[in-house]
Design an enzyme around this catalytic site. Sequence first.
Site: not given
Ligand code: THU
Length: 160
Positions: A71, A109, A112
């Site tokens: 994101e 997360c 984000c």
């Molecule tokens: N990740 C994302 O790209 N977006 C999120 O909102 C949650 C987590 C990625 C970060 C990391 O590369 C992987 O997911 C595991 O946490």
Amino acid sequence: MTDRPADTSQPLSALAAEDQGLCRAAFAATANAHAPYSRFSVGAALVTASGTVFQGANLENASYGLSICAEAAALVAANNASDRAVTAIAVTGHSAGSRRDPAAIVTPCGRCRQMIAEFAALSDTDIRVLCCAGDLSRVLATSIDALLPHAFGRSSLTAG
Ligand code: THU
């Protein structure tokens, strides 16, 4: 912790055609993930008021904490084009291992959510957030106001 919120997800096919397209663009972006550590490939796609779609994929680093979420990558791409009027963002992800149910929904997360909220504040509008299952079977359609209530933001800095 309190109870889990009710599952209000729906099949991808129940969404408006435009939203289905955004979810598919997020899924396509997972192909660009660099996730050798978590082996969890995440893709995001956002659309702005101009109708432009920006995609992003997660970018991991051997120093784990430096990893960039999908994101965030999509928001940076929109920022690079000075096109910040985000109206909707879709996110999905799937694991290379068998640890995760492919039909599980991916939600942004906390970091984000904060970043999406900043873009929402810039346009003084809510942003739709399409949280997609890893296999795109179902989508939880919500918004950044719903995902991050009582957000800290620009106005918090000057609140009296
Ligand atoms: N990740 C994302 O790209 N977006 C999120 O909102 C949650 C987590 C990625 C970060 C990391 O590369 C992987 O997911 C595991 O946490």
